[in-house]
Design an enzyme around this catalytic site. Structure first.
Site, PDB file in Angstrom:
ATOM      1  CE  LYS A 184     -26.272 -27.229  61.427  1.00  0.00           C
ATOM      2  NZ  LYS A 184     -26.047 -27.978  60.166  1.00  0.00           N
TER       3      LYS A 184
ATOM      4  CD  GLU B  49     -16.277 -15.044  58.894  1.00  0.00           C
ATOM      5  OE1 GLU B  49     -16.674 -15.854  59.635  1.00  0.00           O
ATOM      6  OE2 GLU B  49     -15.875 -15.260  57.628  1.00  0.00           O
TER       7      GLU B  49
ATOM      8  N   GLY C  38     -27.183 -25.263  57.274  1.00  0.00           N
ATOM      9  CA  GLY C  38     -27.117 -23.677  57.249  1.00  0.00           C
ATOM     10  C   GLY C  38     -28.089 -23.318  55.965  1.00  0.00           C
ATOM     11  NE  ARG C  39     -25.750 -26.330  50.951  1.00  0.00           N
ATOM     12  CZ  ARG C  39     -24.800 -26.497  51.774  1.00  0.00           C
ATOM     13  NH1 ARG C  39     -24.144 -26.054  52.838  1.00  0.00           N
ATOM     14  NH2 ARG C  39     -24.166 -28.069  51.433  1.00  0.00           N
TER      15      ARG C  39
ATOM     16  CG  HIS D  35     -30.352   0.113  32.113  1.00  0.00           C
ATOM     17  ND1 HIS D  35     -30.486   0.684  31.149  1.00  0.00           N
ATOM     18  CD2 HIS D  35     -31.502  -0.407  32.580  1.00  0.00           C
ATOM     19  CE1 HIS D  35     -31.852   0.968  30.849  1.00  0.00           C
ATOM     20  NE2 HIS D  35     -32.406   0.147  31.684  1.00  0.00           N
TER      21      HIS D  35
ATOM     22  CE  LYS E 108     -15.948 -21.676  57.799  1.00  0.00           C
ATOM     23  NZ  LYS E 108     -17.024 -22.663  58.287  1.00  0.00           N
TER      24      LYS E 108
HETATM   25  O1  F6P Z   1     -18.646 -21.426  56.168  1.00  0.00           O
HETATM   26  C1  F6P Z   1     -19.748 -21.747  55.514  1.00  0.00           C
HETATM   27  C2  F6P Z   1     -20.906 -21.950  56.551  1.00  0.00           C
HETATM   28  O2  F6P Z   1     -20.788 -23.103  57.364  1.00  0.00           O
HETATM   29  C3  F6P Z   1     -22.350 -22.004  55.940  1.00  0.00           C
HETATM   30  O3  F6P Z   1     -22.327 -23.560  55.420  1.00  0.00           O
HETATM   31  C4  F6P Z   1     -22.956 -21.511  56.913  1.00  0.00           C
HETATM   32  O4  F6P Z   1     -24.437 -21.185  56.330  1.00  0.00           O
HETATM   33  C5  F6P Z   1     -22.266 -20.340  57.485  1.00  0.00           C
HETATM   34  O5  F6P Z   1     -20.915 -20.692  57.303  1.00  0.00           O
HETATM   35  C6  F6P Z   1     -22.435 -19.938  58.775  1.00  0.00           C
HETATM   36  O6  F6P Z   1     -22.497 -20.776  59.642  1.00  0.00           O
HETATM   37  P1  F6P Z   1     -22.992 -20.595  61.058  1.00  0.00           P
HETATM   38  O7  F6P Z   1     -24.677 -20.580  61.158  1.00  0.00           O
HETATM   39  O8  F6P Z   1     -22.606 -21.860  61.820  1.00  0.00           O
HETATM   40  O9  F6P Z   1     -22.521 -19.634  61.880  1.00  0.00           O
END
Ligand code: F6P
Length: 543
Positions: free
Chosen positions: A202, A208, A264-265, A382, A510
């Site tokens: 987003k 990462e 995002g979620r 299990h 972060k």
């Molecule tokens: O760190 C949390 C977050 O911002 C989430 O809310 C989001 O889904 C995820 O990181 C990934 O963010 P992006 O889509 O901006 O890379």
């Protein structure tokens, strides 16, 4: 919430209710199975095995009415800026809407939504018809989704759930962790000429994802003798950040946009769903949207809240969290293809409702989101079900089961069903000391310690479960299921009076990671506590 009239009434009701077991409730009301059951679209929610009576439900509904839930639902669907700390509307529902117009800040958001959907459809068509090829003229065989959190969990869950619907035998891979092993291991298995990378972010700033995206691009350029022109055949992006996508070197024609009114979620319905579209085809993605839309319509239009499934599911949760003081909810899907559902719901609920301030910034003195966890139910039996049956705490559970599966076989499916149903029954009825002892006697147990052993073999039971079933795993039912939990999360957030749509709690880590990375790279720890400094020094000296 604590000060409301209904809350006090609910507390008084709880004082009486807590002494009753589920078995008592079934003895008193043999018709609970009909009474506490909802069927919506293809989903069936059996919520009879909960510590509730009709009075509980009535009082919980009163609580929901006290916070004007019906108006709040409408406000979300109509684009009100419910995300007050970011001044944003909350319109993931617009992504699956058929409305002509939904206005935000004087702009009809349905126009860009429809336009991006059309572009995604065209791109998928070209890929599936082998018109969009790799730079050397070969067909694309592998899609690699690089993203994390909401840019990974939704598409990852949906692609796995809907694998039987995949087009052209395509393979899909999900790279989320910045652990180099994750991406390097994947790249080693791929042919750069037939791989398409989807950079899903987003913000397009997530450390990462951007690190992995650069690694993928370097790998690709290395393999192609630095053929930058070939990038456009192999890299596409889903993002709200056009500038950053351009700077990364992705052709704007290969960028699928979405907007800050999509959290995002809540984004799998947006351009973040491009990996889903490529994997299962646009027609199936439309079915996914349609399933979610059906749940949206139900949620929005069922003003008799006793029949509103997301509201009921949310209220049962509130009952356990705020009155029984239970601190976790187990999500137990029995079908293997739904294995990633708990991880998806974990982000959905915990990132949305893991808050201790109300939306105005005041501390709150009641519990909010529980720990959400789980895995494949049959595997859990299990592993951790021991604790769920005989541990010291009670953890309510959502058992999820598709009743038929043409990709399984009858024998396996019947065993799966029997186990899911048996667990719900066992959690409720338990086994008394007398029953356990009688069984030992019947088995001709000869030992001295029969009473002690019988105690170990007894189960208190009285552990609540919801049983959510549907006929089969299809794009439509998955859309329905996901939207159900999205709206459940919304209702709980409204009752807790929190903003379910920001996530400031992820920022501190972060921020600190940036400083610590700098320390490690510069080989000098800046100012930290002694424990943090010690481990930073270990990283520096172990490189
Ligand atoms: O760190 C949390 C977050 O911002 C989430 O809310 C989001 O889904 C995820 O990181 C990934 O963010 P992006 O889509 O901006 O890379």
């Amino acid at each position: 919430m604590h000060n409301t009239k209904t809350y006090v009434k609910l507390q008084q009701h709880y004082a009486k209710q807590q002494t009753k077991t589920l078995k008592d409730l079934f003895n008193q009301e043999p018709d609970r199975a009909e009474k506490f059951n909802l069927k919506v679209n293809g989903l069936n929610l059996d919520y009879a095995k909960n510590n509730i009576t009709s009075t509980t439900v009535d009082l919980l509904l009163e609580l929901a009415q006290e916070v004007n839930i019906v108006d709040k639902i409408k406000a979300m669907f109509h684009g009100q800026k419910l995300n007050n700390t970011e001044n944003r509307a909350v319109l993931h529902t617009a992504l699956r809407s058929k409305a002509q117009s939904i206005m935000v800040d004087g702009v009809n958001v349905m126009q860009p939504i429809t336009a991006v959907l059309e572009r995604m459809k065209n791109f998928a068509h070209k890929l599936h018809q082998n018109i969009h090829l790799g730079y050397s003229g070969k067909n694309i065989t592998d899609i690699v989704n690089i993203g994390i959190g909401g840019s990974d969990l939704g598409p990852n869950f949906v692609c796995e759930a809907l694998k039987p619907f995949r087009k052209n035998n395509l393979n899909v891979h999900f790279i989320s962790s910045v652990d180099g092993y994750h991406i390097l291991d994947c790249l080693n298995s791929l042919n750069h000429e037939t791989t398409l990378f989807v950079i899903a972010s987003k913000t397009f700033t997530t450390q990462e994802t951007i690190t992995n995206a650069h690694t993928a691009r370097n790998w690709f350029l290395n393999k192609t003798n630095n053929n930058k022109a070939a990038i456009k055949n192999h890299f596409i992006a889903a993002s709200t950040n056009t500038q950053a996508v351009k700077e990364f070197g992705i052709d704007p024609d290969n960028m699928f946009e979405f907007w800050d009114f999509v959290g995002g979620r809540y984004s799998l319905w947006s351009a973040i769903g491009i990996s889903i579209i490529l994997y299962i085809g646009f027609d199936n993605f439309e079915q996914l949207l349609s399933g979610a839309r059906d749940m949206d319509q139900h949620f929005l239009n069922t003003t008799d809240l006793t029949k509103n499934m997301p509201v009921i599911l949310a209220l049962i949760g509130i009952w356990y969290i705020n009155f029984y003081n239970y601190s976790a909810l187990v999500i137990s899907p029995y079908n293997t293809r739904l294995k990633k559902f708990p991880a998806y719901i974990q982000q959905l609920e915990m990132e949305s409702n893991g808050k201790s301030l109300d939306k105005y910034g005041n501390s709150i003195n009641y519990k909010t989101c529980p720990i959400i966890w789980g895995d494949s139910g049959i595997n859990g039996q299990h592993a951790y079900y021991q604790l769920l049956h005989q541990g010291t705490s009670i953890y309510p559970m959502d058992i999820i089961l598709a009743l038929s599966d043409k990709y399984s076989n009858l024998e396996h499916n019947q065993i799966l069903q029997a186990n899911a149903i048996a667990q719900a029954e066992a959690f409720m009825v338990g086994k008394t000391f007398d029953q356990a002892k009688a069984e030992l006697i019947q088995q001709n147990y000869q030992g001295q310690n029969i009473d002690m052993l019988a105690k170990h073999k007894m189960f208190n039971g009285n552990r609540p479960t919801n049983l959510l079933t549907f006929n089969e795993i299809s794009p439509n039912t998955i859309g329905n299921l996901v939207a159900l939990y999205e709206h459940k999360t919304f209702v709980q957030g409204i009752i807790w009076q929190i903003n379910s749509f920001d996530q400031w709690g992820v920022e501190l880590g972060k921020q600190l990671a940036k400083t610590i990375l700098h320390d490690i790279q510069q080989q000098k720890a800046s100012e930290h506590d002694s424990s943090t400094t010690k481990i930073i020094n270990s990283c520096i000296h172990n490189k």
